[in-house]
Structures are given as C-alpha cells and as structure tokens.
Design an enzyme around this catalytic site. Structure first.
Site, mmCIF file in Angstrom:
data_model
loop_
_atom_site.group_PDB
_atom_site.id
_atom_site.type_symbol
_atom_site.label_atom_id
_atom_site.label_comp_id
_atom_site.label_asym_id
_atom_site.label_seq_id
_atom_site.Cartn_x
_atom_site.Cartn_y
_atom_site.Cartn_z
ATOM 1 N N GLU A 46 -79.769 -53.365 49.878
ATOM 2 C CA GLU A 46 -80.997 -52.849 50.480
ATOM 3 C C GLU A 46 -80.645 -52.051 51.735
ATOM 4 O O GLU A 46 -80.458 -52.637 52.813
ATOM 5 C CB GLU A 46 -81.913 -54.010 50.880
ATOM 6 C CG GLU A 46 -82.363 -54.864 49.717
ATOM 7 C CD GLU A 46 -83.694 -55.541 50.028
ATOM 8 O OE1 GLU A 46 -84.633 -55.310 49.262
ATOM 9 O OE2 GLU A 46 -83.795 -56.258 51.029
ATOM 10 N N ASN A 79 -90.665 -59.595 46.796
ATOM 11 C CA ASN A 79 -90.534 -60.254 48.097
ATOM 12 C C ASN A 79 -91.855 -60.038 48.833
ATOM 13 O O ASN A 79 -92.111 -58.949 49.331
ATOM 14 C CB ASN A 79 -89.364 -59.633 48.882
ATOM 15 C CG ASN A 79 -89.305 -60.143 50.314
ATOM 16 O OD1 ASN A 79 -89.907 -61.173 50.628
ATOM 17 N ND2 ASN A 79 -88.596 -59.435 51.169
ATOM 18 N N TRP A 80 -92.656 -61.092 48.859
ATOM 19 C CA TRP A 80 -93.993 -60.953 49.467
ATOM 20 C C TRP A 80 -93.931 -60.856 50.993
ATOM 21 O O TRP A 80 -94.935 -60.566 51.631
ATOM 22 C CB TRP A 80 -94.865 -62.151 49.091
ATOM 23 C CG TRP A 80 -95.371 -62.165 47.679
ATOM 24 C CD1 TRP A 80 -94.978 -61.371 46.632
ATOM 25 C CD2 TRP A 80 -96.390 -63.030 47.170
ATOM 26 N NE1 TRP A 80 -95.685 -61.694 45.500
ATOM 27 C CE2 TRP A 80 -96.556 -62.717 45.798
ATOM 28 C CE3 TRP A 80 -97.171 -64.044 47.708
ATOM 29 C CZ2 TRP A 80 -97.478 -63.385 44.986
ATOM 30 C CZ3 TRP A 80 -98.084 -64.712 46.906
ATOM 31 C CH2 TRP A 80 -98.241 -64.372 45.560
ATOM 32 N N LYS A 81 -92.771 -61.146 51.569
ATOM 33 C CA LYS A 81 -92.648 -61.204 53.038
ATOM 34 C C LYS A 81 -93.739 -62.128 53.585
ATOM 35 O O LYS A 81 -94.112 -63.097 52.924
ATOM 36 C CB LYS A 81 -92.718 -59.811 53.656
ATOM 37 C CG LYS A 81 -91.778 -58.822 52.982
ATOM 38 C CD LYS A 81 -91.608 -57.576 53.779
ATOM 39 C CE LYS A 81 -90.863 -56.543 52.950
ATOM 40 N NZ LYS A 81 -90.100 -55.615 53.743
ATOM 41 N N GLU A 87 -84.478 -58.144 57.523
ATOM 42 C CA GLU A 87 -85.451 -58.540 58.556
ATOM 43 C C GLU A 87 -85.013 -59.826 59.244
ATOM 44 O O GLU A 87 -85.247 -60.018 60.439
ATOM 45 C CB GLU A 87 -86.857 -58.670 57.925
ATOM 46 C CG GLU A 87 -87.437 -57.285 57.629
ATOM 47 C CD GLU A 87 -88.420 -57.220 56.477
ATOM 48 O OE1 GLU A 87 -88.954 -58.258 56.058
ATOM 49 O OE2 GLU A 87 -88.650 -56.096 55.972
ATOM 50 N N SER A 118 -88.181 -49.488 49.146
ATOM 51 C CA SER A 118 -89.252 -48.576 48.727
ATOM 52 C C SER A 118 -89.219 -48.248 47.230
ATOM 53 O O SER A 118 -89.483 -47.115 46.836
ATOM 54 C CB SER A 118 -89.229 -47.298 49.578
ATOM 55 O OG SER A 118 -89.431 -47.614 50.939
ATOM 56 N N HIS A 176 -81.823 -61.389 54.279
ATOM 57 C CA HIS A 176 -82.634 -60.163 54.257
ATOM 58 C C HIS A 176 -82.456 -59.450 55.602
ATOM 59 O O HIS A 176 -82.316 -60.096 56.646
ATOM 60 C CB HIS A 176 -84.105 -60.524 54.022
ATOM 61 C CG HIS A 176 -84.955 -59.332 53.741
ATOM 62 N ND1 HIS A 176 -85.415 -58.497 54.737
ATOM 63 C CD2 HIS A 176 -85.422 -58.815 52.568
ATOM 64 C CE1 HIS A 176 -86.134 -57.526 54.194
ATOM 65 N NE2 HIS A 176 -86.147 -57.687 52.877
ATOM 66 N N GLY A 194 -90.522 -55.088 47.834
ATOM 67 C CA GLY A 194 -91.366 -55.590 48.916
ATOM 68 C C GLY A 194 -92.810 -55.172 48.719
ATOM 69 O O GLY A 194 -93.563 -55.786 47.958
ATOM 70 N N GLY A 195 -93.214 -54.103 49.398
ATOM 71 C CA GLY A 195 -94.613 -53.668 49.403
ATOM 72 C C GLY A 195 -95.261 -53.599 48.025
ATOM 73 O O GLY A 195 -96.389 -54.082 47.837
ATOM 74 N N GLY A 218 -89.421 -50.586 53.432
ATOM 75 C CA GLY A 218 -90.758 -50.436 54.002
ATOM 76 C C GLY A 218 -91.010 -49.082 54.650
ATOM 77 O O GLY A 218 -91.987 -48.904 55.370
HETATM 78 C C1 PEP Z 1 -87.814 -55.803 50.783
HETATM 79 O O1 PEP Z 1 -88.630 -56.382 51.502
HETATM 80 O O2 PEP Z 1 -86.809 -56.390 50.407
HETATM 81 C C2 PEP Z 1 -88.095 -54.411 50.400
HETATM 82 C C3 PEP Z 1 -87.235 -53.782 49.647
HETATM 83 O O3 PEP Z 1 -89.282 -53.874 50.851
HETATM 84 P P1 PEP Z 1 -89.966 -52.488 50.353
HETATM 85 O O4 PEP Z 1 -89.908 -52.496 48.838
HETATM 86 O O5 PEP Z 1 -91.352 -52.556 50.883
HETATM 87 O O6 PEP Z 1 -89.162 -51.383 50.924
#
Ligand code: PEP
Length: 257
Positions: free
Chosen positions: A174, A16-18, A104, A219, A102, A240-241, A180
């Site tokens: 999640e 997930n590049w956000k 966010e 994470s 999501h 994500g990251g 994040g």
């Molecule tokens: C996400 O954006 O769905 C996510 C899990 O981010 P991260 O891996 O950065 O925690």
C-alpha cells in the site's frame, strides 16, 4: 513474475472499514456485501471491521462466503494493557484475518517494524492470518527509496520468523501516497513493487514466494480494480473507502473473479 513453478494463486479482496460504521449502517452494508458476493466463487473475500462490530459481522456473515477480521491487535496474550485487544479475543469472534502494520498505525501510532513483527507473530500463534502492510511515503518514492523501504518492512518479519511464516500470511503493498487520496498507483508501478516483494521472499524460499498472496491497496475502485488485478503479481486488493459502499465493494470483488 517468477518462472519455473506453476502455482495458481487465488485472489483475495479485503475491505478495511477503518474507524467507520454504526450498527444500523453496518447491517445494510454487511447484508449488501454478503448477498452481492454470494454467487461469486472465483476468489476469497473478507471485511476487517472495528472491534465493537466483530460480533455483528460474525452473526451476519457466518455460513456465507465473506470472512471477517480486525484491523489491529496487541502483541501480548493478556495482561494489564488498558484499551488493547488480544489475538485470542479475535479468535473468540471467529476472525480469520487481522491487518498488521497499516500505514495509519505506523504513522499515527508510531508502530515500529519491531512492534509490527511482534504483532505478526501474535496473530499467527492464535491461528489468525496476518495481512502485513508495507509501502512507501510520497517523499520516499520521490527519493527513489521505495524498494529499500519495502525491503526493510518485509525483512522485519522475514529475518525474525523466516519465509515459512509467510506461507500463512498475506502481504498488502500500500503506497502511502495512494491511500485515501484518490491517486492510485498505475498497474505497472504496483506490479513492479509486487514483483520485487515476491523476488525478495524467493531468495529465502521460492515455493513460498510463488504461493504468496500479495494484495495492492490504495484508492482501488470498481473502475480500476480489473486492470490492477490483471497484473501477474497482484493477487487482489485491500480496499478502504470503497469497502464502505456495498455495490462498490461487490463490483471490486467481481473484478477479482
Ligand atoms: C486502506 O485503508 O488500506 C486503503 C487502501 O484505503 P483506500 O482504499 O481508501 O485508499
């Protein structure tokens, strides 16, 4: 883990590049991911990119073993909805997946369970595979209502569309406190919620539950992926990251082999 039925679930790793990326940076990232994953065939892989880069993802990934998708969509097919993107538009760019609900979007854009359910339906109607995100906040976990929160989020879709709809969907658990933040749920904490989700779906349809792909997100890194993916009800990850660095994402993909 449910017993009695033997289904080998194939693992899935989705980036997930956000709201990150630029054409030039994406070029190197997409190339690194597609080359790094090319020799892997033990799982499925995808990246969900910002809308403007769907054409770039399509042209760079087509013919390889990394699918692509989006991070949101409108519940409506078309119309006067300025700034929105319809499911049919994602299909035009050969998307396979779309992330729905999501945290966010639930938190920052106030998406309700009802809206999430409508988006889920819009995705499936166009043949996209929705990745339905569920998960509790830190205060909800501390108040011991994790299962109640996840159940409500899941039931918004189950009650509307039945368990059969989940046979063409992916769930991503999640925990909001792990996204994040660098704080990963322990494999045991994540497994417990994944098993709860599977059992809840099994009350409607045991076969759908057994085949349901449930990703963990929050994470995930190369260093913790194998341990998480080794749990019986964790079928891969939503990343994500770490999906923004080709070698990290590829290492996570390798851990899903
Ligand atoms: C996400 O954006 O769905 C996510 C899990 O981010 P991260 O891996 O950065 O925690």
């Amino acid at each position: 883990m449910l017993t009695g039925l033997v289904t080998m679930r194939r693992k899935l790793v989705v980036g997930n590049w956000k709201m990150y990326g630029r054409l030039v940076k994406n070029q190197a990232l997409l190339q690194g991911v597609s080359e790094g994953v090319r020799q892997l065939n033990g799982a499925d892989y995808a990246v969900c990119v910002p809308y403007p880069y769907l054409a770039q993802a399509q042209s760079m990934l087509q013919g390889g073993n990394v699918a692509w998708g989006a991070q949101n969509l409108s519940p409506f097919e078309e119309g006067a909805y300025t700034g929105e993107v319809a499911s049919g538009m994602l299909v035009d760019f050969a998307c396979s997946y779309v992330i729905i609900g999501h945290s966010e979007r639930r938190g920052l854009y106030h998406e309700s369970n009802e809206t999430v359910a409508q988006k889920f339906a819009a995705a499936q109607k166009s043949g996209l595979t929705p990745i339905l995100c569920v998960g509790e906040t830190l205060s909800e976990r501390e108040s011991a209502v994790t299962e109640a929160v996840v159940a409500t989020q899941l039931d918004a879709v189950l009650d509307h569309f039945g368990a059969a709809a989940l046979s063409r969907a992916v769930i991503a658990y999640e925990p909001v406190w792990a996204i994040g933040t660098g704080k990963t749920a322990s494999p045991e904490q994540a497994q417990a919620v994944h098993a709860f989700i599977r059992q809840r779906v099994a009350k409607h349809d045991a076969k759908v539950a057994e085949g349901l792909c449930i990703l963990y997100g929050g994470s995930v890194k190369a260093a913790n992926a194998a341990e998480l993916f080794g749990m019986p009800d964790i079928d891969g990850g939503l990343i994500g990251g770490a999906s923004l660095v080709a070698e990290d994402f590829v290492a996570i993909c390798r851990a899903a082999q």
